[in-house]
Each structure stands twice: as C-alpha cells, then as structure tokens.
Design an enzyme around this catalytic site. Structure first.
Site, short mmCIF file in Angstrom:
data_model
loop_
_atom_site.label_atom_id
_atom_site.label_comp_id
_atom_site.label_asym_id
_atom_site.label_seq_id
_atom_site.Cartn_x
_atom_site.Cartn_y
_atom_site.Cartn_z
N ARG A 101 -31.66 77.01 -46.72
CA ARG A 101 -30.36 77.65 -46.87
C ARG A 101 -29.75 77.84 -45.48
NH1 ARG A 101 -28.80 83.77 -47.42
NH2 ARG A 101 -26.59 83.53 -47.84
N HIS A 146 -20.58 82.97 -44.31
CA HIS A 146 -21.58 83.93 -43.83
C HIS A 146 -20.99 84.64 -42.60
CE1 HIS A 146 -26.11 84.88 -44.04
NE2 HIS A 146 -25.61 85.71 -43.15
N GLU A 191 -23.24 88.38 -49.14
CA GLU A 191 -23.20 89.84 -49.10
C GLU A 191 -21.80 90.45 -49.02
OE1 GLU A 191 -25.82 91.11 -45.97
OE2 GLU A 191 -27.58 90.43 -47.03
N ASN A 331 -30.13 88.96 -51.86
CA ASN A 331 -30.76 89.29 -50.58
C ASN A 331 -31.38 90.67 -50.72
OD1 ASN A 331 -29.65 86.96 -49.63
ND2 ASN A 331 -28.26 87.92 -48.16
N TYR A 333 -34.02 93.59 -48.82
CA TYR A 333 -34.81 93.99 -47.66
C TYR A 333 -35.59 95.29 -47.86
CZ TYR A 333 -32.76 90.19 -44.98
OH TYR A 333 -32.40 88.95 -44.54
N GLU A 400 -32.53 85.69 -49.47
CA GLU A 400 -33.05 86.26 -48.22
C GLU A 400 -34.03 87.36 -48.53
OE1 GLU A 400 -30.22 87.86 -45.36
OE2 GLU A 400 -28.90 86.14 -45.67
C1 PNW Z 1 -28.45 90.17 -43.93
N1 PNW Z 1 -27.80 96.61 -44.29
O1 PNW Z 1 -27.64 91.20 -43.51
C2 PNW Z 1 -27.69 88.96 -43.48
O2 PNW Z 1 -27.30 88.13 -44.54
C3 PNW Z 1 -28.33 88.18 -42.38
O3 PNW Z 1 -27.35 87.42 -41.72
C4 PNW Z 1 -29.07 89.11 -41.46
O4 PNW Z 1 -29.53 88.48 -40.31
C5 PNW Z 1 -30.20 89.71 -42.27
O5 PNW Z 1 -29.72 90.40 -43.39
C6 PNW Z 1 -31.10 90.65 -41.49
O6 PNW Z 1 -30.43 91.81 -41.12
C7 PNW Z 1 -27.76 92.53 -43.74
O7 PNW Z 1 -27.52 97.36 -43.34
C8 PNW Z 1 -27.22 93.37 -42.79
O8 PNW Z 1 -28.07 97.09 -45.40
C9 PNW Z 1 -27.24 94.72 -42.97
C10 PNW Z 1 -27.80 95.23 -44.11
C11 PNW Z 1 -28.35 94.41 -45.07
C12 PNW Z 1 -28.32 93.05 -44.87
#
Ligand code: PNW
Length: 492
Positions: A101, A146, A191, A331, A333, A400
């Site tokens: 991707r 992006h 996002e 995505n 995290y 992601e």
């Molecule tokens: C994603 N948050 O961004 C992006 O898609 C990527 O480009 C980035 O490098 C990756 O996560 C790692 O950070 C985010 O604050 C940025 O919740 C901020 C947040 C979540 C995702």
C-alpha cells in the site's frame, strides 16, 4: 479383551492426532488472506520539487513553519524513495508480502495552477514502481489522498470549498486512466477524521489550526461527496474494463466504556459514532449516525447557532453516498477508556466538544516505545467485531497497524510482540468471530517522516539511515519475524 482395548487405544490416539492436525490447520490465516505493508508518498518519496512536481501543503508548512515539526525537519528527501524505489521493491520481495500500500502524490502527477495538466515525469515514476511490483508478484494497493494536498487548492479553502469535489474527481479519474489497467485496489482517502478534525490547517481546509465546529463538518461533508464521486466515476467509466475495487480508509481507535454505568456505555458508543460512524454510516448505511445528528443539533442550539453546525446531506446526496464502497479500509493503533463528559463552556465549539466524552488509557497497558499509543490487542478484536455488527460484516482490509519507538534499534523485540499480539487478535476475529478481514498491512515498510514528529518517531520494519545520502535500509528483527509469518501463515 486385550485386543479390544488395544484397538480402542489406537483409535483414540489416531483421533487425537487427527484433531490436533485439523486444529492447527484451522488456526492459520485463511488462504485468501493477504499480508502487506504500507507507506505514503510524502512520508517516503522526497524529490519534493523534482521533475515538475508542484508544492503541496506539507512542502509549504515544513518550509514556512519548521517549528510545527518536532525536529524542524521536512519530507524534502525523506527515504528518497523517488530514487530508491527499486530498493523498496527488493525489500517487499524479501518480506514476501502480497500487497504494497502506497499513495500517489497528486502534485507529482498533475501540474498547472489547478492541477489540470498531466506531468509525464511523475507518471513515469509510478509506472516504473507499479510495473516492478507486478513483475515481482506484489499487488499495488493505492491511496489517492494521503494528506499532501496541492497548495493552490488549499489556498481556496481546500476541503471547505465544494470545488474540492471537482478537483478531486479530476485527479481520481486521471489516476484510474493512467494506472487502473494494473492497479486493482483503490483507496480514495486516508483517515478522513484526522483530515477534518485534527490538523485542519495542513490537511483539510487551509484554515488556521484550531478546532472549529463549523469547518470540521463542512470538510467531512465535502470529503464524503468527493469520495462518492470518485467511486461513481470508477463504477461508470472504469470498472467494466479494469475490474478493480474501490473503498476508503477510516481510522478507528477502539472506545471501551470506562465503567458499566449506562452513561459511560453510551459515551463510548457516541465516541465510536463520532469517530468512525460519521464517515462509515453515510457510506454503508444511510446518512450520519442519529446520535451525531442529535448531539450536534443540541450543542449548536446551546451555542446560539441559528441551525445545526452539521452540514446536512440532501436526500439525493444521501442516496448518492450510500453504497460507495467495495471494502472498508481500517487503520488501527490503540484503544481508549471512555466516559461521559461534561458540557464544555459555550465559548468554544468543536467536534470534540460535541462528542462530550473524556478518555484515558489504562496505566497497566504497555506503552509503545514512543510512549503515545498503548498496546491493547483486544481493542482491535472489539473494533473488528463492532464493524461487523454495525455494518453487516463488510470486507475489511486492515490498511495500517503498527508500533512506534524513538530508538530505531534493529533488535526490536517490542515490535515483534506487538505484531504477534495484533495479528493474533486479527486471527481470532476471523476464525472465532467470523469477521470478514481480508488483509493486514503493517505500518510501515520503513522508518519515515512521521508528520509533526519528523524523524523522531519510527514505525519501520526496516531501519533507514537518514544521515546517509543513499538512505540505506536495514532489516530489523521485526521484519524477519513478519517474513516468517508470511511464509508459514501462522503464529507461534
Ligand atoms: C496514521 N491519532 O495517522 C497515518 O495514516 C500515517 O500516515 C501515520 O504515519 C501513522 O498513522 C502513524 O502515526 C494517524 O492521533 C495519525 O489518533 C494520528 C492519529 C492516528 C493515526
């Protein structure tokens, strides 16, 4: 008697061997499941003004306001993938991934004041990359947007100007025309909630970076319309001959109720609907989620707005947005504990204030090496299950998921543990809960420009030496671990 006993013993041994064989065979990623890695153009390419590329909002902000970036750096060179792309493909090949991707830089492909002219040099760069991927049996998964908006379009107000829909449609159609013979998986936006709610100066609207409860919804509205337009263009003009798929990538941090109290359970659901439902519901179900409509209306009234700040769709627009997905990109995290919040002072107005929740992370959860996102694998499983039950089990591509640190060490055991646990949560969601997860793409192939954190925060499976002009890449232990999972298709 003895003989009979022997037969029974033999049979039970055979049954247990068969059992364990079938069970282990079952505890594997399904045959059609794809492994991949992800990157984005501004974070890796560099070559910011080479061969006719024009200025994006990220070129502008890093050059004009270096203080915005933790280490005052920029993506001017980044991982130099504009020149090192063959090495990137070598790494993908080494990992054995089925998907790569990456995103297209709008400003590389289209030039002219309002991006109406095709820039052949930029097209050649992506043609080379795409051809090389396919030659190596790797399928490109391409994000159109992006975050690197053309600066000129940003000065018009970016996503707050409905001309955005025309600019974006033209760009999307151009990309389908140029690359759609080989690219079969398209993602319109990465996002939307981050684009519209976090950094609206840089990413969304061209407006100053303060949360603004009018701008945020205007941005979301135009973004959804542009997404739908791109989907319909693909459907009408390209699908019959190219046969690909198109979707959108939404960011979803799981919201777990902080307590069993009904108001916290409700608050967690409200947060999910404001974060995820605000985009997923119009696309998959119909219109914005009711709780969003009601809550923004109520708060707008308290703030003395003449009507709700939520930018409403007409009925025709609702119909036009509905169903514009072949899959949902996710995505993911981290996870938060969410409780009901107080009504904030009426002086300010923003999406977060509208949400009316407060959130914390549990101290007992492991922090990542960069100490921001905590490691909560069960949150991914819950998020996937919620998507299944809220939207009728659509196909989900995890576009992601990844682990950050600040050292960039090669013996990155914490990252290995992270992938083991998040992949396990994914497998549980698929095998035990029946969620239609079709792919997992690790963020990221290599350390890169982490937006306002510059090069201080590292997500890579490969280390990149940012002091070396060649930006030499070295495999981390986590890359070797991922490589092994991809070969065996199972977790230890
Ligand atoms: C994603 N948050 O961004 C992006 O898609 C990527 O480009 C980035 O490098 C990756 O996560 C790692 O950070 C985010 O604050 C940025 O919740 C901020 C947040 C979540 C995702």
């Amino acid at each position: 008697m003895v003989f009979k006993g022997f037969i029974i013993l033999l049979l039970s041994i055979l049954i247990s061997i068969f059992d364990s064989l079938t069970q282990t065979a079952q505890w594997e990623f399904p045959e059609d499941f794809k492994f991949g890695v992800a990157t984005s153009a501004y974070q890796i390419e560099g070559g910011w003004d080479e061969d006719g590329k024009t200025t994006s909002v990220w070129d502008r902000i890093t050059h004009q306001t270096p203080a915005f970036i933790a280490d005052q750096s920029s993506g001017d060179v980044a991982c130099d993938s504009y020149h090192q792309w063959e090495r990137d493909v070598e790494m993908l090949k080494e990992l054995g991934v089925q998907y790569y991707r990456f995103s297209l830089a709008w400003t590389r492909i289209l030039s002219g004041a309002y991006t109406s002219t095709v820039n052949q040099a930029g097209v050649k760069y992506y043609n080379n990359l795409i051809d090389k991927l396919i030659e190596n049996g790797i399928e490109p998964v391409v994000t159109l947007y992006h975050w690197d908006m053309p600066q000129k379009i940003s000065t018009l107000g970016g996503l707050t100007n409905d001309a955005w829909v025309k600019f974006f449609s033209h760009y999307a159609r151009t990309a389908f025309e140029l690359f759609g013979d080989r690219v079969k998986i398209w993602i319109t936006f990465n996002e939307p909630n981050i684009i519209c709610h976090y950094f609206n100066s840089v990413l969304g609207s061209g407006q100053p970076a303060y949360p603004n409860g009018v701008i945020e919804y205007l941005c979301s509205y135009n973004l959804l319309k542009a997404h739908a337009e791109a989907y319909h263009i693909y459907n009408r003009e390209f699908r019959h001959k190219q046969g690909g798929k198109i979707g959108i990538t939404l960011n979803f941090e799981w919201a777990e109720p902080a307590t069993d109290k009904p108001e916290d359970v409700e608050a967690a659901e409200r947060r999910r609907q404001f974060d995820f439902g605000i985009f997923a519901n119009p696309i998959i179900n119909f219109d914005y989620p009711k709780v969003v409509i009601d809550r923004v209306a109520k708060r707008s009234e308290l703030e003395d707005f003449p009507e709700s700040r939520l930018q409403k769709f007409t009925f025709a627009e609702k119909l036009n947005v509905k169903g514009t997905y072949d899959f949902l990109g996710l995505n993911h995290y981290t996870t938060w504990l969410v409780s009901n919040g107080d009504e904030a002072s009426l002086e300010q107005s923003s999406f977060y204030i509208d949400t009316k929740v407060s959130r914390v992370q549990d101290d007992s959860w492991n922090t990542t090496g960069a100490e921001d996102n905590r490691v909560v694998p069960w949150g991914l499983r819950k998020a996937l299950n919620w998507i299944k039950s809220t939207y009728g089990n659509p196909d989900v591509l995890i576009t992601e998921c990844g682990y950050s640190d600040r050292i960039g060490n090669l013996d990155d055991n914490q990252r290995i543990n992270f992938y083991r646990d998040y992949l396990n949560a994914t497998l549980q969601a698929i095998l035990e809960d029946g969620v239609n997860v079709k792919a997992f793409m690790a963020w990221s192939l290599m350390d890169n420009f982490e937006w306002n954190q510059g090069y201080l925060v590292k997500f890579g499976l490969y280390h990149v030496d940012f002091n070396d002009p060649k930006r030499v890449r070295t495999m981390k232990d986590s890359a070797k671990y991922y490589q092994k999972i991809i070969v065996t298709r199972r977790l230890d």
